[in-house]
Design an enzyme around this catalytic site. Structure first.
Site, short mmCIF file in Angstrom:
data_model
loop_
_atom_site.label_atom_id
_atom_site.label_comp_id
_atom_site.label_asym_id
_atom_site.label_seq_id
_atom_site.Cartn_x
_atom_site.Cartn_y
_atom_site.Cartn_z
N GLN A 42 0.84 -1.20 0.00
CA GLN A 42 0.00 0.00 0.00
C GLN A 42 0.88 1.25 0.00
O GLN A 42 1.89 1.29 0.71
CB GLN A 42 -0.91 0.00 1.23
CG GLN A 42 -2.05 0.98 1.13
CD GLN A 42 -2.95 0.94 2.36
OE1 GLN A 42 -2.48 0.92 3.49
NE2 GLN A 42 -4.25 0.89 2.15
N GLU A 92 -3.67 -4.65 6.71
CA GLU A 92 -4.82 -5.55 6.73
C GLU A 92 -4.78 -6.64 5.67
O GLU A 92 -5.80 -6.97 5.06
CB GLU A 92 -6.09 -4.72 6.57
CG GLU A 92 -6.21 -3.95 5.26
CD GLU A 92 -5.61 -2.56 5.27
OE1 GLU A 92 -5.95 -1.75 4.40
OE2 GLU A 92 -4.79 -2.28 6.18
N HIS A 127 -8.71 -2.76 14.49
CA HIS A 127 -8.72 -1.95 13.27
C HIS A 127 -8.42 -2.81 12.04
O HIS A 127 -9.16 -2.77 11.05
CB HIS A 127 -7.69 -0.83 13.40
CG HIS A 127 -7.68 0.12 12.24
ND1 HIS A 127 -8.43 1.26 12.21
CD2 HIS A 127 -7.02 0.08 11.05
CE1 HIS A 127 -8.24 1.90 11.07
NE2 HIS A 127 -7.37 1.20 10.34
N GLU A 128 -7.33 -3.58 12.10
CA GLU A 128 -6.96 -4.39 10.94
C GLU A 128 -8.00 -5.47 10.66
O GLU A 128 -8.28 -5.80 9.49
CB GLU A 128 -5.58 -5.00 11.13
CG GLU A 128 -4.47 -4.02 11.47
CD GLU A 128 -4.39 -2.81 10.53
OE1 GLU A 128 -4.78 -2.94 9.36
OE2 GLU A 128 -3.97 -1.74 10.99
N HIS A 165 -10.89 -4.05 8.76
CA HIS A 165 -10.58 -3.90 7.33
C HIS A 165 -11.03 -5.11 6.51
O HIS A 165 -11.17 -5.00 5.29
CB HIS A 165 -9.08 -3.70 7.14
CG HIS A 165 -8.66 -2.27 7.08
ND1 HIS A 165 -9.18 -1.37 6.17
CD2 HIS A 165 -7.74 -1.58 7.80
CE1 HIS A 165 -8.60 -0.20 6.34
NE2 HIS A 165 -7.73 -0.29 7.33
N GLU A 209 -10.53 3.82 5.40
CA GLU A 209 -10.06 4.07 6.77
C GLU A 209 -11.11 4.68 7.68
O GLU A 209 -11.13 4.39 8.88
CB GLU A 209 -8.81 4.94 6.74
CG GLU A 209 -7.62 4.28 6.07
CD GLU A 209 -7.17 2.99 6.75
OE1 GLU A 209 -7.63 2.70 7.87
OE2 GLU A 209 -6.35 2.28 6.15
N ASP A 268 0.30 8.56 -0.73
CA ASP A 268 0.59 8.58 0.71
C ASP A 268 0.25 9.93 1.33
O ASP A 268 0.07 10.03 2.55
CB ASP A 268 2.06 8.25 0.96
CG ASP A 268 2.36 6.77 0.82
OD1 ASP A 268 1.44 6.02 0.44
OD2 ASP A 268 3.51 6.37 1.06
N TYR A 284 -9.03 8.82 8.53
CA TYR A 284 -9.35 7.93 9.63
C TYR A 284 -10.40 8.55 10.57
O TYR A 284 -11.48 7.98 10.76
CB TYR A 284 -8.10 7.61 10.44
CG TYR A 284 -7.07 6.77 9.73
CD1 TYR A 284 -6.90 5.43 10.07
CD2 TYR A 284 -6.24 7.30 8.75
CE1 TYR A 284 -5.93 4.64 9.44
CE2 TYR A 284 -5.28 6.53 8.12
CZ TYR A 284 -5.12 5.20 8.47
OH TYR A 284 -4.17 4.44 7.85
N ARG A 342 8.46 2.25 12.77
CA ARG A 342 7.06 2.58 12.51
C ARG A 342 6.94 4.06 12.18
O ARG A 342 7.28 4.92 13.00
CB ARG A 342 6.22 2.22 13.73
CG ARG A 342 4.72 2.38 13.54
CD ARG A 342 3.99 1.90 14.78
NE ARG A 342 2.55 2.16 14.68
CZ ARG A 342 1.68 1.92 15.67
NH1 ARG A 342 2.12 1.40 16.82
NH2 ARG A 342 0.39 2.17 15.50
#
Length: 661
Positions: free
Chosen positions: A188, A323, A347-348, A351, A370, A425, A433, A611
C-alpha cells in the site's frame, strides 16, 4: 510449538463459515491446517453474486492501466527469493480479459527488470514507458486480438531490484532471533508494482496464486491460503511454498513474508505468527482476537476470508498494521504486555469488511477504507472491552483529528481529496481515519444505531468484492437509509465529504475518565505542582497518553522547566518506558524543550523502531528545533536509516536528506 486446531475447533469454524449464506453463498466444512487449506480443500467461503457483477472503472490517476480495454483477472507468481542479491525473480502469469478486438495490455511496474513477455505461442512485443518518480513506468504489451469470452495467459519474466520500495530485506542482525534473514513486503498504496507486474490500482481486483522458493531454514507466508503441508525438512537446500487467494483483492493486498517463523493458535480460526523468541508474548497479547472476530461478525455479517491470523514483524515494519487478507501484518510495538494497544488489531480486523471487502476504487477516496474501518474498530472494542474503553479511544482520535485540522492545508482536510500529481501517501492522514469515522458516528447518532447498523451491514453485502467511490457511497446511503430531504439536510453529507474542516453537526466525544487526567495536567504543567501528585499508577494507557499529549492553551518553548522535565521523567519512570505510545508522547515533550538528558533515549527509540507513525513526527520535531535539533536528527538518521523500510525512508529522506555514505 505449533498447536493444530482440534475437531471441536474445526466444527466451530464450519459453523462460522456457514454464515456466508448472508453473502449469497454456502460453505462446507473442510479439514484445515493452521496455515490454510491442504490437499485442495478450501476454507474460503464461495463468492457472492456481487463479486462477478459488471464494474465501471473510475479513472485512477495513480495507474497507467486501461482496464476498460484489457484487465488482469488473476496473477500467478512463481518466484525465487535470493537473499544475497536481495531480489525476487521468476515469472508472473497473468489471466487477462479484454474488449473484442483489443490488442494492448497496460501494466504498472517500477524499478523492475523486465526480461521478456510471452504467451504460449512465443514472445510478445512490449514497451516500457518513461519513468515517473511516483508512478514508475507503464509496461505496454501487444497481445493477440481478444475475442468474446476469451481469457489470455500472458507471462512476464522479470526480477525485482534491491531498491524495490515494497520489499525490505533484513539481515540476521536486524531480526529478533539474530540468526536468519527476513523479507517482507508492504504494497500500500502503489508499491506492489515494485515486486509484481500487474495493474496496480485498488479498483482492479484480482485473484492470485503463488509459488515462492526460499532457503529451507526459512518459512514463507502470504496473504492467502497455504497449500504447503507443515513439517517441511530444515537444513540445506531450498523449498517451495504454494498459496492461493480465491477472493479477488486489490493488488496492494498481495503480501509476502519470509523468515524464521513460528505459529501458535488462539482458537480454531485465529492465531499468531512471529519469530520464535517472541511467540509466547504475542500469543498472550492477542488471546482475545477470536472474540474480536465473533464481535465483528455479530455486527456486520460473516467474515469472508477463512482464517484470521496475525504476523508480528520485525521492528522496521513501517505501519502499525496492514490488513492483508487472512494474515494481518503488525508492528511489534503493539505487544505492550497488557493488551492496552490491541485496538490496532481490531482496526486491521475491521478492514476485512471495509477495505478488503469493499475497497476505495481510487486513493482520493481513501476515507472509504479508513473512516469506515476506524468506526468499525471502535464498535469491536466496545463489544469486547466495553463502552468506557471505546470512548477513551474515540476521544484520543478526536484529539488527533483536531491537530490535523490545524496543521494541514484546508484542501487536505476534505474526505474526498485531489491527489492529481501527488503521492497517494499524502492522503494517509487522520482526516481519512478520524474525520471519516466521526462522519459515520454523526450519521449513527442522527438516524439511530439500529437503523444505521442495518444499513451498514447491507452496504457490505451489496458491495462485497467491489470498488467504491464517494459518489457510489452517496448513491447507496441515499437509496437505503437517507430517503428524505429533511434527513439529507440534517446529515450534511456533501459538506462532510467535499468541504474542508468539520460541518456544524460534528460533535466531540467526551469521557469522564479524562476529567481527573486533565486536572492533573493543569496542576503540573500550568500550576507547577509536584510530579508526585500525578496519580500515574492508577491510570490506564489511554489516560497516560492523554496526560502526556496535553498542552497549555498558549504553550511557549519553555512551558516546562528543566527541573520539571527531570522530575517528570524520574517520577513516572519515563526514561525506561516500554510502551511505545507512552515513550513517543514523552519524547515529543522532550524534543520540544530541547531536553538533552532524553537524547540517548530518543536515539535508542529511533534506531530500534521503524514505525512511521512514531519516526516521522519525531524527526519533524527535531528538524523544527533548528540549530539544536537538526544535528541530532542528522546523526541519528544516519544510524537508523539502514534499518528502516523504504516507506519510512522516503518520508524521512524528504525532510532530513539522505545521509552521506
Amino acid at each position: 510449538m505449533t498447536r493444530r486446531p482440534s475437531r471441536a475447533d474445526l466444527c466451530r469454524m464450519a459453523s462460522a463459515l456457514a454464515l456466508a449464506a448472508a453473502l449469497g453463498s454456502t460453505a462446507a466444512c473442510g479439514v484445515t491446517a493452521q496455515t490454510g487449506s491442504v490437499g485442495g480443500v478450501s476454507d474460503m467461503p464461495p463468492l457472492p453474486a456481487s463479486a462477478t457483477a459488471p464494474v465501471v472503472y473510475p479513472h485512477d490517476v495513480h495507474s497507467y492501466a486501461a482496464p476498460q480495454v484489457a484487465r488482469v483477472k488473476h496473477v500467478d507468481l512463481n518466484l525465487d527469493a535470493d537473499f544475497a542479491a536481495k531480489t525476487l525473480s521468476g515469472v508472473a502469469t497473468l489471466d487477462v480479459t479484454g474488449e473484442v478486438g483489443a490488442t494492448t495490455l497496460i501494466l504498472d511496474v517500477r524499478d523492475m527488470d523486465i526480461r521478456g513477455v510471452r504467451n504460449a505461442s512465443g514472445p510478445l512485443a512490449f514497451v516500457l514507458g518513461a519513468s515517473d518518480p511516483i508512478m514508475g513506468q507503464s509496461l505496454t504489451i501487444t497481445t493477440p486480438a481478444f475475442v468474446a469470452g476469451q481469457t489470455q495467459k500472458i507471462m512476464v519474466d522479470y526480477a525485482t531490484r534491491p531498491e524495490a520500495a515494497a520489499l525490505q530485506w533484513l539481515t540476521p542482525a536486524q531480526t529478533s532471533g539474530g540468526k536468519q534473514p527476513f523479507l517482507f513486503s508492504q504494497g500500500q498504496a502503489i508499491l506492489t508494482r515494485t515486486w509484481a507486474p500487474t495493474q496496480d490500482s485498488p479498483g482492479i481486483r484480482q485473484t492470485y496464486s503463488a509459488t515462492i522458493t526460499v532457503p529451507n531454514t526459512l518459512k514463507a507466508l502470504m496473504s492467502a491460503e497455504s497449500l504447503t503441508p507443515e513439517g517441511l525438512p530444515a537444513g540445506e537446500g531450498r523449498h517451495s511454498y504454494s498459496f492461493r487467494m480465491t477472493n479477488p483483492v486489490p493488488p496492494y493486498l498481495i503480501a509476502l513474508a519470509v523468515g524464521d517463523l513460528a505459529f501458535e493458535a488462539e482458537d480454531g480460526r485465529t492465531g499468531v505468527w512471529t519469530e520464535p523468541d517472541r511467540l509466547d508474548a504475542a500469543h498472550t497479547e492477542f488471546s482475545e482476537v477470536g472474540k474480536m472476530v465473533d464481535a465483528a461478525e455479530g455486527l456486520y455479517g460473516p467474515y469472508a476470508w477463512g482464517r484470521y491470523d496475525l504476523l508480528i514483524l520485525p521492528p522496521s515494519f513501517p505501519f502499525g498494521g496492514m490488513e492483508n487478507p487472512r494474515l494481518t501484518f503488525a508492528t511489534p510495538t503493539v505487544v505492550a504486555g497488557d493488551k492496552s494497544l490491541v485496538s490496532l488489531v481490531a482496526h486491521e480486523l475491521a478492514h476485512s469488511w471495509s477495505g478488503n471487502l469493499v475497497t476505495n476504487a481510487v486513493w482520493a477516496d481513501f476515507w472509504l477504507n479508513e473512516g469506515f474501518t476506524t468506526y468499525f474498530q471502535n464498535r469491536i472494542m466496545e463489544a469486547v472491552y466495553g463502552n468506557d474503553r471505546a470512548q477513551l479511544e474515540r476521544v484520543l482520535g478526536w484529539d488527533s483529528l483536531q491537530a490535523q485540522l490545524r496543521d494541514l492545508p484546508a484542501d487536505d482536510t476534505k474526505l474526498h481529496l485531489n491527489l492529481d500529481g501527488r503521492d497517494p501517501d499524502d492522503g494517509m492522514t487522520d482526516i481519512a481515519y478520524e474525520k471519516g469515522a466521526n462522519f459515520l458516528e454523526t450519521i449513527e447518532r442522527i438516524v439511530g444505531r439500529e437503523k444505521f447498523d442495518v444499513w451498514l451491514k447491507g452496504y457490505f453485502e451489496r458491495n462485497a468484492f467491489r470498488p467504491m467511490t464517494s459518489e457510489l457511497f452517496l448513491e447507496d446511503i441515499r437509496a437505503h437509509l437517507v430517503t428524505t430531504a429533511a434527513l439529507e439536510s440534517e446529515l450534511q453529507m456533501d459538506q462532510w465529504i467535499y468541504q474542508p474542516g468539520l460541518p456544524s453537526n460534528a460533535v466531540a466525544p467526551t469521557s469522564d475518565a479524562f476529567i481527573p487526567v486533565d486536572a492533573a495536567a493543569q496542576a503540573f504543567f500550568v500550576a507547577h505542582g509536584p510530579a508526585s501528585a500525578i496519580p500515574w499508577s492508577g491510570w490506564n494507557t489511554q489516560q497516560r497518553q492523554r496526560f502526556l499529549q496535553w498542552r497549555p492553551a498558549n504553550p511557549t518553548t519553555d512551558w516546562l522547566t528543566p527541573a520539571q522535565l527531570a522530575e517528570l521523567s524520574q517520577t513516572l519512570n519515563l526514561a525506561t518506558e516500554g510502551n511505545a505510545e507512552i515513550a513517543f508522547a514523552w519524547l515529543q515533550i522532550a524534543v520540544a524543550h530541547r531536553y538533552e538528558p532524553a537524547v540517548p533515549q530518543l536515539q535508542t527509540f529511533l534506531t530500534s523502531i521503524g514505525r512511521r507513525k512514531f519516526v516521522m513526527p519525531l524527526f519533524t520535531s527535531l528538524w523544527a528545533e533548528g540549530d539544536w535539533g537538526r544535528p541530532i536528527a542528522t546523526r541519528i538518521y544516519a544510524l537508523a536509516r539502514p534499518g528502516y523500510h523504504p516507506v519510512t525512508v522516503s518520508s524521512v529522506d524528504a525532510l532530513v536528506g539522505r545521509p552521506a555514505a
